[in-house]
Enzyme design. Sequence first.
Site, short mmCIF file in Angstrom:
data_model
loop_
_atom_site.label_atom_id
_atom_site.label_comp_id
_atom_site.label_asym_id
_atom_site.label_seq_id
_atom_site.Cartn_x
_atom_site.Cartn_y
_atom_site.Cartn_z
N ASP A 45 -29.61 -29.57 148.28
CA ASP A 45 -28.94 -30.59 149.07
C ASP A 45 -27.44 -30.39 148.88
O ASP A 45 -26.95 -30.35 147.74
CB ASP A 45 -29.37 -31.97 148.58
CG ASP A 45 -28.82 -33.10 149.43
OD1 ASP A 45 -27.63 -33.05 149.82
OD2 ASP A 45 -29.57 -34.05 149.71
N CYS A 96 -20.32 -29.43 165.55
CA CYS A 96 -20.49 -28.97 166.93
C CYS A 96 -20.79 -30.19 167.80
O CYS A 96 -21.79 -30.24 168.51
CB CYS A 96 -21.60 -27.94 167.00
SG CYS A 96 -21.65 -27.07 168.58
N GLU A 153 -27.73 -23.57 151.57
CA GLU A 153 -28.48 -24.04 152.74
C GLU A 153 -29.77 -24.67 152.24
O GLU A 153 -30.56 -24.03 151.55
CB GLU A 153 -28.78 -22.88 153.70
CG GLU A 153 -29.74 -23.22 154.82
CD GLU A 153 -29.33 -24.44 155.64
OE1 GLU A 153 -30.18 -25.33 155.85
OE2 GLU A 153 -28.16 -24.49 156.04
N CYS A 177 -23.04 -25.86 154.08
CA CYS A 177 -24.20 -26.03 154.98
C CYS A 177 -24.27 -24.79 155.84
O CYS A 177 -23.94 -24.81 157.03
CB CYS A 177 -24.04 -27.29 155.83
SG CYS A 177 -23.64 -28.78 154.89
N GLY A 211 -25.84 -18.90 159.39
CA GLY A 211 -25.08 -17.87 158.70
C GLY A 211 -24.00 -17.17 159.49
O GLY A 211 -23.35 -16.27 158.95
N ASP A 222 -19.83 -27.36 157.51
CA ASP A 222 -20.29 -27.29 158.90
C ASP A 222 -21.49 -28.22 158.99
O ASP A 222 -22.63 -27.79 158.89
CB ASP A 222 -20.65 -25.84 159.24
CG ASP A 222 -21.00 -25.66 160.71
OD1 ASP A 222 -20.76 -26.60 161.50
OD2 ASP A 222 -21.52 -24.59 161.07
N LYS A 269 -20.97 -18.30 160.62
CA LYS A 269 -19.66 -18.56 160.01
C LYS A 269 -19.61 -17.97 158.61
O LYS A 269 -18.53 -17.53 158.15
CB LYS A 269 -19.38 -20.05 159.98
CG LYS A 269 -19.29 -20.71 161.35
CD LYS A 269 -18.97 -22.19 161.24
CE LYS A 269 -19.01 -22.89 162.59
NZ LYS A 269 -20.40 -22.97 163.13
#
Length: 512
Positions: free
Chosen positions: A369, A440, A343, A318, A322, A387, A324
């Site tokens: 997906d 996050c 993505e 995911c 960009g 992520d 990471k």
Amino acid sequence: MPPSFPRGTRPRRPPRARRDGHPPRASRRGSARRSRRHGRRRLVARPPGRASAGGIVSVQGARRVAYDVLRAVDEADAYANLLLPHAIERVGLDAKDAALATELTYGTLRRRGTYDAVIALAADRSVDDIDPPVRDALRLGVHQILSTRVASHAAVNESVELVRRAGGRSAAGFANAVLRRVARETPGSWLQRVGESARSNDERISLASSHPVWIIRAFRRALAAEGRADELDDLLLADNAAPRVTLAALPGLAPVPSDAPRGRYSPYAFPLAGGDPDAAVSASGGRVRVQDEGSQLAALALSRAGTVRPGERWLDLCAGPGGKTALLAAEALTAGATLEANELVPARAELVRRSVAAVPLEVPVSEEDGRVRAASTPGAYDRILVDAPCTGIGALRRRPEARWRKTPADVPPLATLQRELLLAAVEGLRPGGIVAYVTCSPHLAETAGVVAEVRRELGDAVEELDARAVLREVSRSPIDLPDQTDGSGRAQLWPHRHGTDAMSIALLRKRA
């Protein structure tokens, strides 16, 4: 009913007839209709600094930029961190005014909950009953009055002028009365009154800290999972502080400047000394990037978990936008591994391509997906970063509007998606491969709950590694990562403790 104002603060009686033909005391519904019909055209027609129709007040460019961004966030669900830099550049603000526009925008968004409570008391009506363009101007004015060194008269006058342009004289008179009432009392007095209006202790904390109650409770539970529930006040305070801008020098491609102070934990982090971060990124050709230190540690937790064998195949599942991915690409280049990225959203996929362009490693970016992408190549990858999409409540310092957009109802569908992504990633691993599950968000339903559910479903097929131990090896200095009460190896970063976003990092290894 209009509010009853203290003596001396009631707006002057409007003229008998308005130039646009509307009656001087239109209904609230009519005011909203005029705001939608005329307000945006008025705001666009007059550039910053030009006098109002009455020739009385001009609006400073920084305030106009802040107001327009607040309107876009409120009206179109725009992201302030993406819109504000372009707005500043378009208007051509100098460095001083750009800094003011940034403070006004983010400060107003962070403290919106508190300011709404103040406005409701001063106006004697719910903020939901105030036309949105007027409400945003009031929020901006209250922030200046209560939380900045801006002179109260300037904050009142220019905020009223913003309202006049958006909603006409009647709305301006209302805004003038409300803001003058706010200016008559001290910030401490308003905070006390707001606290007295709360119906529970959590609501009192919510109004004082400008966090929704559900987020406060999620934070409290996550801290309690580490035995640190007493840190809640420190966390809420840190969440409302402007974060410093942290840069990352991509390993093997750009050195950390010798004269720059180093980051606390990441070996590649250093704070921006000042000025425009985009200038530093451009000067380096993209090999120096703006990246929170917590995000750097999340990527390094995957690349540094165990020894990397040359020829390993990595996947960022995911990847958007960009940051990471770029750090993983540099790590892969150094270790002799390959990296692929995925993505789903095309616009974000394009950001990933731009992000990795500075790394001399071919990183193909697919747009699928993630659940399909990983599972379609079972046993193919040695390391996968998930992520995952999440509520984002761990990054409220940098994206303060997220606290007003998400609700508890968003958590269950996100947790389902996160679980499915993590299961697909495990399927895409070869035996012995490692997946880093990162959010996050510290919300236990998005972090510990997802990992626990996947482990229950897969049984002995996976084992959890100690992410805290990996981060301690990566970190430049001792890092405070207490054990989780559930016995997991998950690492949780915090703004108040580590100066990073509240990143959750878990590592799973696929058994043979």
